[in-house]
Design an enzyme around this catalytic site. Structure first.
Site, PDB file in Angstrom:
ATOM      1  N   HIS A  11       0.847  -1.194   0.000  1.00 27.16           N
ATOM      2  CA  HIS A  11       0.000   0.000   0.000  1.00 27.16           C
ATOM      3  C   HIS A  11       0.888   1.253   0.000  1.00 27.16           C
ATOM      4  O   HIS A  11       1.275   1.749   1.063  1.00 27.16           O
ATOM      5  CB  HIS A  11      -0.897   0.009   1.241  1.00 27.16           C
ATOM      6  CG  HIS A  11      -1.816  -1.173   1.318  1.00 27.16           C
ATOM      7  ND1 HIS A  11      -1.381  -2.425   1.699  1.00 27.16           N
ATOM      8  CD2 HIS A  11      -3.145  -1.277   1.073  1.00 27.16           C
ATOM      9  CE1 HIS A  11      -2.410  -3.258   1.688  1.00 27.16           C
ATOM     10  NE2 HIS A  11      -3.487  -2.590   1.306  1.00 27.16           N
ATOM     11  N   LEU A  62      -8.413  -2.641  11.218  1.00 26.59           N
ATOM     12  CA  LEU A  62      -8.629  -1.200  11.346  1.00 26.59           C
ATOM     13  C   LEU A  62      -9.420  -0.872  12.606  1.00 26.59           C
ATOM     14  O   LEU A  62     -10.368  -1.556  12.970  1.00 26.59           O
ATOM     15  CB  LEU A  62      -9.342  -0.669  10.102  1.00 26.59           C
ATOM     16  CG  LEU A  62      -8.522  -0.746   8.813  1.00 26.59           C
ATOM     17  CD1 LEU A  62      -9.338  -0.261   7.621  1.00 26.59           C
ATOM     18  CD2 LEU A  62      -7.226   0.048   8.937  1.00 26.59           C
ATOM     19  N   HIS A  76      -4.033   3.227  -3.606  1.00 29.01           N
ATOM     20  CA  HIS A  76      -4.192   2.725  -2.246  1.00 29.01           C
ATOM     21  C   HIS A  76      -3.429   1.433  -1.993  1.00 29.01           C
ATOM     22  O   HIS A  76      -2.542   1.406  -1.150  1.00 29.01           O
ATOM     23  CB  HIS A  76      -5.677   2.502  -1.922  1.00 29.01           C
ATOM     24  CG  HIS A  76      -5.903   1.803  -0.618  1.00 29.01           C
ATOM     25  ND1 HIS A  76      -5.888   2.464   0.590  1.00 29.01           N
ATOM     26  CD2 HIS A  76      -6.123   0.492  -0.325  1.00 29.01           C
ATOM     27  CE1 HIS A  76      -6.095   1.593   1.564  1.00 29.01           C
ATOM     28  NE2 HIS A  76      -6.242   0.390   1.033  1.00 29.01           N
ATOM     29  N   SER A 101     -21.697  -7.467  38.870  1.00 31.51           N
ATOM     30  CA  SER A 101     -21.896  -8.834  38.385  1.00 31.51           C
ATOM     31  C   SER A 101     -20.575  -9.564  38.180  1.00 31.51           C
ATOM     32  O   SER A 101     -20.441 -10.741  38.505  1.00 31.51           O
ATOM     33  CB  SER A 101     -22.675  -8.819  37.068  1.00 31.51           C
ATOM     34  OG  SER A 101     -23.981  -8.330  37.246  1.00 31.51           O
ATOM     35  N   GLU A 156     -17.328  -3.168  25.494  1.00 32.51           N
ATOM     36  CA  GLU A 156     -16.485  -4.355  25.629  1.00 32.51           C
ATOM     37  C   GLU A 156     -15.327  -4.362  24.627  1.00 32.51           C
ATOM     38  O   GLU A 156     -14.194  -4.711  24.979  1.00 32.51           O
ATOM     39  CB  GLU A 156     -17.317  -5.634  25.438  1.00 32.51           C
ATOM     40  CG  GLU A 156     -18.338  -5.883  26.515  1.00 32.51           C
ATOM     41  CD  GLU A 156     -19.693  -5.282  26.189  1.00 32.51           C
ATOM     42  OE1 GLU A 156     -20.664  -5.585  26.894  1.00 32.51           O
ATOM     43  OE2 GLU A 156     -19.772  -4.503  25.204  1.00 32.51           O
ATOM     44  N   PHE A 197     -20.160 -12.096  25.947  1.00 32.78           N
ATOM     45  CA  PHE A 197     -19.709 -10.892  25.251  1.00 32.78           C
ATOM     46  C   PHE A 197     -18.221 -10.930  24.934  1.00 32.78           C
ATOM     47  O   PHE A 197     -17.661  -9.938  24.458  1.00 32.78           O
ATOM     48  CB  PHE A 197     -20.059  -9.647  26.063  1.00 32.78           C
ATOM     49  CG  PHE A 197     -21.541  -9.500  26.285  1.00 32.78           C
ATOM     50  CD1 PHE A 197     -22.433  -9.728  25.261  1.00 32.78           C
ATOM     51  CD2 PHE A 197     -22.045  -9.160  27.532  1.00 32.78           C
ATOM     52  CE1 PHE A 197     -23.803  -9.623  25.459  1.00 32.78           C
ATOM     53  CE2 PHE A 197     -23.405  -9.051  27.745  1.00 32.78           C
ATOM     54  CZ  PHE A 197     -24.296  -9.285  26.715  1.00 32.78           C
ATOM     55  N   HIS A 208     -27.752 -14.846  26.619  1.00 26.96           N
ATOM     56  CA  HIS A 208     -26.670 -14.612  27.568  1.00 26.96           C
ATOM     57  C   HIS A 208     -25.947 -15.899  27.974  1.00 26.96           C
ATOM     58  O   HIS A 208     -25.033 -15.846  28.793  1.00 26.96           O
ATOM     59  CB  HIS A 208     -27.204 -13.910  28.819  1.00 26.96           C
ATOM     60  CG  HIS A 208     -27.457 -12.448  28.619  1.00 26.96           C
ATOM     61  ND1 HIS A 208     -28.237 -11.962  27.595  1.00 26.96           N
ATOM     62  CD2 HIS A 208     -27.018 -11.362  29.304  1.00 26.96           C
ATOM     63  CE1 HIS A 208     -28.276 -10.640  27.670  1.00 26.96           C
ATOM     64  NE2 HIS A 208     -27.543 -10.252  28.688  1.00 26.96           N
TER      65      HIS A 208
END
Length: 666
Positions: free
Chosen positions: A32, A123, A262, A381, A408, A434, A470
């Site tokens: 690039h 990115l 690019h 929690s 997160e 998560f 969950h």
């Protein structure tokens, strides 16, 4: 040595970056060139006038950090490091750009070459991790104001700012007022597909301003304008974003300003045309002495700053304390943890492993000055905050507890930045489900070998009523697939304490703790040896076994109950607790064979089967999940999905019967 650099010299310095970038990409026939050529003027000003680092000591604690978030433009940082005189970035490395075994990989790789502060490429990860670096600097400055006082600079592109993680990162940085963070946005309005207007209409300057940043704009090809903007940013108490309006592929007369510049070589004809346009008559990979001399002045400025800092360090009353942070010695923790584990064996608490984690952290945080923790808005929690921990707030960085908010992805990246700083050991919590939001940063931590500690609670259907959204039935398998990530799922308070000892002593990669919501009994009767560190061990039975029950976390208790049922029927069962498949795989073959035995085996985990081939054979059994969970109290869910002592005992009886007279299993 006179370290003053003239504007004309800076243009030559920039053209050297451009020439090396297009030459290396052309030689590799891939890469690039556009971003390095477009941002070369900005980089020349930044490194010649502002960034303070010394190529002779790339790990100097108070160096400025530079993060190339737009990592595809890696030839910019390789060219700069060569020109500054890093001894591992000779011209041979630039000629070998993107080739096997070179330090000049397609994207900057942490640990492959000196001065590369982190691996970039995905990115948005660069800017988000830089927030952690800037946060670490403020935490360090609050403790050692005479010794920790440096800046974190980021070059980011349109792609970095389009990625969703950038929103989490700039929001957190603006909220905390990280004034030593300066982002230089390569505002060239071009992405791979073409004009950025194809995909976005975002007013990025307004977005940063809304997040509490100091925002400026300048012509990225006007050195004095760039310098004035950086100087202004350094004086502002807020994090700063400078929109540098640039032309991608600047200097390539037929391709500049186009997405054609690019991500592909310019071509021999265009490279030659660029040389004429830039007034750069030198052959490929040839840099004249006066250009090297200009860059040497920038390096000399950093060397002088390091020498001054070394003198201050030698005379500072904070010298010993800072050295302790940098060394991160665990010796003060050893007696405290030994006493704590002895107390656990005496008390035999029945607590959730998330609570056991909090209990262990209370010992750790009291003994070690360099731990900093937090949670993604789940403190009550995850139980990641211990008694006496003060919150880190805007303008007051003396605390050690971080409120990452519902971010997160940004939290995990910031943790990596804190760990990379070398001053602190970070841990951060959220629900295990998560972990998918954290996954890109967890993967980068593993790739870089960064010792971040991820505290993931509510690790199974045992969380109960919150339901299948969950309940992370598949997440353990996906995490275990990441190379160099140690996943620990402890079964009781003793294993949890041992897991924390492992997490803190692991320096070559991240550790993830998967912790229960439901209470679990203390199963261990001794703690003189860290058995969790073996990855798996015989917890019960083992002599002349007829079946081996292998379980992790909350299911070890169920396996113990199943062994008791089997014993009532005259069947001898061994119970193996397997908190970490990764650590078990590092044990020698004799230990692994002795632990697992030759009898039929049953794996037991409130998760899917995938990944259990590490300890199970094709004709062994598995009691666990085959799909998503449901919403109900935890005991009802275990009954509903058949993860019970009776189900395990029945499966064991069936396996033993089908084994017949077979005595040797491989």
């Amino acid at each position: 040595m006179n370290t003053q650099i003239k504007a004309a010299d800076e243009r030559m310095m920039a053209n050297a970056i451009r020439a090396l970038a297009m030459d290396a990409v052309q030689a590799a026939n891939s890469g690039h060139p556009g971003m390095p050529m477009g941002m070369a003027d900005v980089a020349a000003v930044l490194f010649s006038r502002f960034i303070t680092l010394d190529p002779a000591d790339h790990r100097w604690a108070n160096r400025d950090r530079f993060v190339l978030s737009a990592g595809h433009g890696s030839m910019l940082i390789y060219a700069v490091h060569h020109l500054l005189g890093y001894d591992d970035m000779g011209m041979d490395q630039l000629r070998a750009f993107r080739q096997l075994g070179s330090r000049t990989a397609g994207h900057p790789e942490y640990g492959h070459a000196k001065g590369i502060e982190m691996t970039t490429g995905p990115l948005g990860q660069g800017i988000a991790t830089a927030v952690g670096m800037a946060l670490s600097e403020r935490l360090g400055n609050a403790r050692f104001p005479d010794l920790v006082d440096h800046f974190t600079y980021v070059i980011a592109g349109d792609g970095c700012l389009m990625e969703g993680i950038s929103h989490e990162a700039i929001d957190l940085a603006g909220h905390l007022g990280l004034g030593h963070l300066i982002v230089l946005w390569d505002d060239n309005q071009i992405s791979i597909d073409g004009d950025t207007s194809l995909a976005t209409s975002m007013d990025q300057q307004a977005r940063f301003a809304a997040a509490g940043w100091h925002v400026q704009a300048c012509d990225g090809h006007d050195g004095e304008a760039v310098a004035a903007a950086i100087a202004g940013a350094r004086q502002d108490s807020r994090p700063s974003m400078i929109a540098c309006r640039t032309v991608i592929g600047f200097g390539a007369p037929n391709k500049q300003g186009s997405h054609d510049a690019h991500g592909a070589p310019l071509g021999a004809a265009e490279v030659q045309a660029a040389r004429q346009t830039l007034g750069w008559p030198h052959a490929a990979f040839e840099i004249p002495g006066d250009v090297y001399g200009a860059w040497a002045k920038a390096a000399a400025r950093g060397a002088a700053a390091r020498a001054d800092w070394n003198a201050r360090f030698a005379a500072s009353p904070n010298r010993a304390a800072l050295a302790a942070h940098l060394a991160q010695d665990l010796a003060p923790l050893v007696p405290a943890m030994a006493a704590y584990k002895a107390q656990l064996l005496a008390d035999k608490p029945k607590v959730a492993t998330r609570k056991a984690s909090e209990m262990a952290l209370s010992v750790i945080n009291a003994a070690l000055p360099f731990t900093v923790g937090g949670s993604a808005d789940l403190t009550g929690s995850n139980l990641t905050r211990t008694k006496g921990q003060r919150s880190v707030t805007r303008g007051n960085f003396t605390g050690s507890y971080l409120h990452f908010g519902v971010r997160e992805h940004g939290m995990a990246a910031a943790m990596n930045g804190i760990a990379l700083s070398g001053l602190f050991r970070p841990y951060g919590g959220t629900f295990l489900v998560f972990a998918d939001y954290c996954r890109p940063a967890i993967r980068l931590a593993a790739l870089m070998g960064v010792p971040s500690v991820f505290v993931m609670t509510h690790d199974s259907i045992g969380l109960g009523e919150d339901g299948p959204t969950h309940q992370p039935v598949e997440v353990l398998a996906s995490l275990r697939s990441i190379p160099n990530l140690t996943v620990l799922r402890p079964a009781d308070a003793v294993e949890t304490a041992e897991a924390w000892e492992i997490a803190l002593s692991t320096t070559g990669g991240p550790v993830l703790l998967a912790l229960s919501r439901q209470n679990l009994p203390t199963l261990r009767s001794a703690a003189n040896e860290n058995l969790t560190a073996k990855g798996a061990y015989v917890l019960h039975g083992g002599d002349d076994r007829q079946v081996t029950l292998i379980a992790t976390g909350s299911e070890v208790e169920i396996a113990m109950n199943a062994a008791a049922l089997l014993a009532d029927g005259g069947i001898r069962a061994a119970v193996v607790s397997a908190p970490s498949f990764e650590l078990f795989a590092t044990q020698d073959e004799a230990y692994r064979r002795a632990t697992l035995g030759n009898a039929p085996r049953i794996g037991i985990e409130a998760a899917i089967l995938q990944g259990w081939d590490a300890v199970l054979r094709t004709d062994d059994g598995f009691v666990g999940m085959t799909g998503f969970g449901a919403s109900a109290p935890a005991p009802a869910l275990y009954d509903h999905f058949g993860i019970t002592a009776k189900a395990i005992a029945d499966r064991a009886t069936s396996l033993i019967g089908s084994a017949g007279k077979k005595t040797e299993r491989v």
